[in-house]
Design a protein around this motif. Sequence first.
Motif, PDB file in Angstrom:
ATOM      1  N   LYS A 105       0.861  -1.200   0.000  1.00 33.92           N
ATOM      2  CA  LYS A 105       0.000   0.000   0.000  1.00 33.92           C
ATOM      3  C   LYS A 105       0.889   1.239   0.000  1.00 33.92           C
ATOM      4  O   LYS A 105       1.630   1.485   0.968  1.00 33.92           O
ATOM      5  CB  LYS A 105      -0.876   0.021   1.256  1.00 33.92           C
ATOM      6  CG  LYS A 105      -1.929  -1.068   1.266  1.00 33.92           C
ATOM      7  CD  LYS A 105      -3.233  -0.546   0.680  1.00 33.92           C
ATOM      8  CE  LYS A 105      -4.314  -1.623   0.798  1.00 33.92           C
ATOM      9  NZ  LYS A 105      -5.536  -1.217   0.092  1.00 33.92           N
ATOM     10  N   ILE A 106       0.828   1.993  -1.065  1.00 33.18           N
ATOM     11  CA  ILE A 106       1.721   3.150  -1.227  1.00 33.18           C
ATOM     12  C   ILE A 106       0.922   4.453  -1.173  1.00 33.18           C
ATOM     13  O   ILE A 106      -0.181   4.537  -1.719  1.00 33.18           O
ATOM     14  CB  ILE A 106       2.473   3.070  -2.580  1.00 33.18           C
ATOM     15  CG1 ILE A 106       3.296   1.779  -2.663  1.00 33.18           C
ATOM     16  CG2 ILE A 106       3.362   4.298  -2.795  1.00 33.18           C
ATOM     17  CD1 ILE A 106       3.962   1.538  -4.018  1.00 33.18           C
ATOM     18  N   ALA A 107       1.498   5.452  -0.511  1.00 36.60           N
ATOM     19  CA  ALA A 107       0.976   6.818  -0.582  1.00 36.60           C
ATOM     20  C   ALA A 107       2.137   7.747  -0.936  1.00 36.60           C
ATOM     21  O   ALA A 107       3.302   7.410  -0.682  1.00 36.60           O
ATOM     22  CB  ALA A 107       0.347   7.237   0.738  1.00 36.60           C
ATOM     23  N   VAL A 108       1.821   8.877  -1.547  1.00 39.31           N
ATOM     24  CA  VAL A 108       2.879   9.764  -2.052  1.00 39.31           C
ATOM     25  C   VAL A 108       2.628  11.205  -1.613  1.00 39.31           C
ATOM     26  O   VAL A 108       1.496  11.695  -1.673  1.00 39.31           O
ATOM     27  CB  VAL A 108       2.944   9.707  -3.606  1.00 39.31           C
ATOM     28  CG1 VAL A 108       4.033  10.647  -4.129  1.00 39.31           C
ATOM     29  CG2 VAL A 108       3.187   8.284  -4.090  1.00 39.31           C
ATOM     30  N   ILE A 109       3.696  11.850  -1.158  1.00 41.45           N
ATOM     31  CA  ILE A 109       3.678  13.305  -0.957  1.00 41.45           C
ATOM     32  C   ILE A 109       4.607  13.913  -2.005  1.00 41.45           C
ATOM     33  O   ILE A 109       5.775  13.539  -2.095  1.00 41.45           O
ATOM     34  CB  ILE A 109       4.141  13.700   0.463  1.00 41.45           C
ATOM     35  CG1 ILE A 109       3.123  13.209   1.507  1.00 41.45           C
ATOM     36  CG2 ILE A 109       4.334  15.206   0.573  1.00 41.45           C
ATOM     37  CD1 ILE A 109       3.553  13.442   2.960  1.00 41.45           C
ATOM     38  N   GLU A 110       4.056  14.818  -2.818  1.00 41.00           N
ATOM     39  CA  GLU A 110       4.838  15.473  -3.870  1.00 41.00           C
ATOM     40  C   GLU A 110       5.241  16.861  -3.411  1.00 41.00           C
ATOM     41  O   GLU A 110       4.390  17.620  -2.931  1.00 41.00           O
ATOM     42  CB  GLU A 110       3.989  15.609  -5.148  1.00 41.00           C
ATOM     43  CG  GLU A 110       3.819  14.323  -5.936  1.00 41.00           C
ATOM     44  CD  GLU A 110       5.125  13.876  -6.569  1.00 41.00           C
ATOM     45  OE1 GLU A 110       6.020  14.725  -6.754  1.00 41.00           O
ATOM     46  OE2 GLU A 110       5.246  12.673  -6.855  1.00 41.00           O
ATOM     47  N   ALA A 168      -2.865   9.463 -11.427  1.00 39.89           N
ATOM     48  CA  ALA A 168      -3.342   8.591 -12.506  1.00 39.89           C
ATOM     49  C   ALA A 168      -3.160   7.112 -12.161  1.00 39.89           C
ATOM     50  O   ALA A 168      -3.796   6.239 -12.758  1.00 39.89           O
ATOM     51  CB  ALA A 168      -2.595   8.932 -13.802  1.00 39.89           C
ATOM     52  N   PHE A 169      -2.301   6.825 -11.192  1.00 36.04           N
ATOM     53  CA  PHE A 169      -2.049   5.433 -10.786  1.00 36.04           C
ATOM     54  C   PHE A 169      -2.956   4.993  -9.634  1.00 36.04           C
ATOM     55  O   PHE A 169      -2.769   3.903  -9.088  1.00 36.04           O
ATOM     56  CB  PHE A 169      -0.579   5.263 -10.384  1.00 36.04           C
ATOM     57  CG  PHE A 169       0.363   5.297 -11.547  1.00 36.04           C
ATOM     58  CD1 PHE A 169       0.815   4.116 -12.133  1.00 36.04           C
ATOM     59  CD2 PHE A 169       0.783   6.505 -12.078  1.00 36.04           C
ATOM     60  CE1 PHE A 169       1.679   4.150 -13.211  1.00 36.04           C
ATOM     61  CE2 PHE A 169       1.649   6.543 -13.169  1.00 36.04           C
ATOM     62  CZ  PHE A 169       2.093   5.366 -13.736  1.00 36.04           C
ATOM     63  N   ASN A 170      -3.897   5.855  -9.289  1.00 37.24           N
ATOM     64  CA  ASN A 170      -4.865   5.495  -8.237  1.00 37.24           C
ATOM     65  C   ASN A 170      -4.234   5.171  -6.892  1.00 37.24           C
ATOM     66  O   ASN A 170      -4.574   4.175  -6.260  1.00 37.24           O
ATOM     67  CB  ASN A 170      -5.734   4.313  -8.690  1.00 37.24           C
ATOM     68  CG  ASN A 170      -6.909   4.794  -9.524  1.00 37.24           C
ATOM     69  OD1 ASN A 170      -7.537   5.797  -9.183  1.00 37.24           O
ATOM     70  ND2 ASN A 170      -7.159   4.098 -10.609  1.00 37.24           N
ATOM     71  N   VAL A 171      -3.300   5.995  -6.485  1.00 37.57           N
ATOM     72  CA  VAL A 171      -2.789   5.906  -5.108  1.00 37.57           C
ATOM     73  C   VAL A 171      -3.025   7.264  -4.449  1.00 37.57           C
ATOM     74  O   VAL A 171      -3.120   8.285  -5.141  1.00 37.57           O
ATOM     75  CB  VAL A 171      -1.276   5.545  -5.049  1.00 37.57           C
ATOM     76  CG1 VAL A 171      -1.017   4.166  -5.641  1.00 37.57           C
ATOM     77  CG2 VAL A 171      -0.435   6.609  -5.719  1.00 37.57           C
ATOM     78  N   PRO A 172      -3.139   7.276  -3.108  1.00 41.79           N
ATOM     79  CA  PRO A 172      -3.337   8.558  -2.429  1.00 41.79           C
ATOM     80  C   PRO A 172      -2.118   9.468  -2.621  1.00 41.79           C
ATOM     81  O   PRO A 172      -0.983   9.015  -2.474  1.00 41.79           O
ATOM     82  CB  PRO A 172      -3.471   8.168  -0.947  1.00 41.79           C
ATOM     83  CG  PRO A 172      -3.723   6.698  -0.931  1.00 41.79           C
ATOM     84  CD  PRO A 172      -3.101   6.138  -2.168  1.00 41.79           C
ATOM     85  N   LEU A 220       4.036   2.085   2.636  1.00 43.07           N
ATOM     86  CA  LEU A 220       5.191   2.831   2.122  1.00 43.07           C
ATOM     87  C   LEU A 220       4.749   4.245   1.771  1.00 43.07           C
ATOM     88  O   LEU A 220       3.847   4.430   0.944  1.00 43.07           O
ATOM     89  CB  LEU A 220       5.754   2.136   0.866  1.00 43.07           C
ATOM     90  CG  LEU A 220       6.781   2.939   0.035  1.00 43.07           C
ATOM     91  CD1 LEU A 220       8.037   3.251   0.834  1.00 43.07           C
ATOM     92  CD2 LEU A 220       7.137   2.184  -1.252  1.00 43.07           C
ATOM     93  N   LEU A 221       5.379   5.222   2.420  1.00 41.76           N
ATOM     94  CA  LEU A 221       5.126   6.629   2.080  1.00 41.76           C
ATOM     95  C   LEU A 221       6.334   7.148   1.317  1.00 41.76           C
ATOM     96  O   LEU A 221       7.450   7.171   1.847  1.00 41.76           O
ATOM     97  CB  LEU A 221       4.904   7.456   3.353  1.00 41.76           C
ATOM     98  CG  LEU A 221       4.754   8.972   3.150  1.00 41.76           C
ATOM     99  CD1 LEU A 221       3.499   9.312   2.340  1.00 41.76           C
ATOM    100  CD2 LEU A 221       4.731   9.710   4.496  1.00 41.76           C
ATOM    101  N   ILE A 222       6.088   7.533   0.065  1.00 41.92           N
ATOM    102  CA  ILE A 222       7.168   8.121  -0.747  1.00 41.92           C
ATOM    103  C   ILE A 222       7.016   9.640  -0.704  1.00 41.92           C
ATOM    104  O   ILE A 222       5.947  10.163  -1.024  1.00 41.92           O
ATOM    105  CB  ILE A 222       7.108   7.634  -2.209  1.00 41.92           C
ATOM    106  CG1 ILE A 222       7.185   6.105  -2.277  1.00 41.92           C
ATOM    107  CG2 ILE A 222       8.226   8.277  -3.032  1.00 41.92           C
ATOM    108  CD1 ILE A 222       6.998   5.544  -3.692  1.00 41.92           C
ATOM    109  N   ILE A 223       8.085  10.328  -0.293  1.00 44.88           N
ATOM    110  CA  ILE A 223       8.083  11.789  -0.279  1.00 44.88           C
ATOM    111  C   ILE A 223       9.031  12.258  -1.379  1.00 44.88           C
ATOM    112  O   ILE A 223      10.244  12.053  -1.295  1.00 44.88           O
ATOM    113  CB  ILE A 223       8.559  12.342   1.081  1.00 44.88           C
ATOM    114  CG1 ILE A 223       7.704  11.767   2.223  1.00 44.88           C
ATOM    115  CG2 ILE A 223       8.501  13.869   1.082  1.00 44.88           C
ATOM    116  CD1 ILE A 223       8.315  11.986   3.615  1.00 44.88           C
ATOM    117  N   GLU A 224       8.452  12.822  -2.438  1.00 43.74           N
ATOM    118  CA  GLU A 224       9.306  13.338  -3.516  1.00 43.74           C
ATOM    119  C   GLU A 224       9.639  14.786  -3.205  1.00 43.74           C
ATOM    120  O   GLU A 224       8.778  15.656  -3.194  1.00 43.74           O
ATOM    121  CB  GLU A 224       8.617  13.219  -4.880  1.00 43.74           C
ATOM    122  CG  GLU A 224       9.537  13.703  -5.995  1.00 43.74           C
ATOM    123  CD  GLU A 224       8.928  13.706  -7.386  1.00 43.74           C
ATOM    124  OE1 GLU A 224       8.010  12.907  -7.662  1.00 43.74           O
ATOM    125  OE2 GLU A 224       9.391  14.529  -8.198  1.00 43.74           O
TER     126      GLU A 224
END
Lengths: 217, 217
Positions: free
Chosen positions: B59-64, B78-82, B113-117
């Motif tokens: 389960k992935i979430a992303v902060i841009e 577009a990838f349907n993740v939060p 997994l939280l990805i912070i870009e």
Amino acid sequence: MSIITIERKVLEKNEAIAAANRKKFKERNIFTMNLVSSPGSGKTSLVERTIAKSKSKIKIAVIEGDVQTDLDAKRVEAFNVPVVQIITSGACHLEANLVRDAFEKFSDNDTELLIIENVGNLVCPATYDLGEDIKVVIASTTEGDDKPLKYPAMFRNSSALIINKIDLLPYVNCSIEQLKRNALAINPSLKIFQTSCTTDEGIDKWIEWLESIVKSR
Amino acid sequence: MSIITIERKVLEKNEAIAAANRKKFKERNIFTMNLVSSPGSGKTSLVERTIAKSKSKIKIAVIEGDVQTDLDAKRVEAFNVPVVQIITSGACHLEANLVRDAFEKFSDNDTELLIIENVGNLVCPATYDLGEDIKVVIASTTEGDDKPLKYPAMFRNSSALIINKIDLLPYVNCSIEQLKRNALAINPSLKIFQTSCTTDEGIDKWIEWLESIVKSR
């Protein structure tokens, strides 16, 4: 509030030194260019090309700015022009006092064009005036065509945009037309060049423009 | 002296908030990655590839994080993740309080997994802890092989280096071996991957490693 006040004081002090630098460059009849871009867009390669093509016609000196190492100064030194390396030791941009101190290290006084290569950073150097006549920003095709929208201040504050690495266009996801549109949306008066420091394409047009503005200083 | 004191206070405050973030992520059993690089090295492309390959397993979430625009959040959405977009409005790096506030906007609590870009910048984000488990730095082959030496803090503070755009190696002046040597000279414990987000080469090895550390959290 105190942090904002301190930041404003830092910028005000920088602007006062930048104004003094500008006055000094003008008195000595030196045209100055502050060259900015992301890391690895080709700033040093463009400096090398510019020196190789123009040094018989224009007296050029270079100030190199890096977080660490004097690798860039060594590359430029090979072309037999005066060069001073500034190492910022962690700081993300050049400031006017560093340029003032570096400029004092040049012994000859007949420079016509001073190129200041800033730290590779598309954000912070936009805020710090160094006393230059123009900022020139490089965007390479490998970085994509959206950078002017995502990092607008640098494109807004520059007089010219050099789209570099056009030899890589067949291999990357970048539309030159879109990149130009995005850049001109941020700054309609940007002068735009397309170059490859690898194949030499477009370099002559850049040199022609640069030499003409240096001569009309 | 006052400026240095203020800077230290800013960093101390950031570190306190980062520690609180780290505690919160740990309590919720979320592994966090702070993804850093120059502008245009392929951070968002790597995020897209990672989501596409891993979202059925993790389960992935992303902060841009961007200076301006929500272009990256739209690509990720577009990838349907939060996804939550932080616009820094000029600031050159993310800070822990921005990440804390962005994280509160996620409604589901099952993120693994939280990805912070981070903002595209190879200097400033190195100094600001966000509370992440690891920093991962991307260097693309188009930027040349000297970047670890010129921007050492980012490579020193990262756990992994992704050498991206290896499909462009035939066309650029970059030695992978030299780039690796330079990176390991700065940080001998760097885990190094070689990828192309265009051809998919090397992505599986990256995914395998990332999934293994997320699962062993």
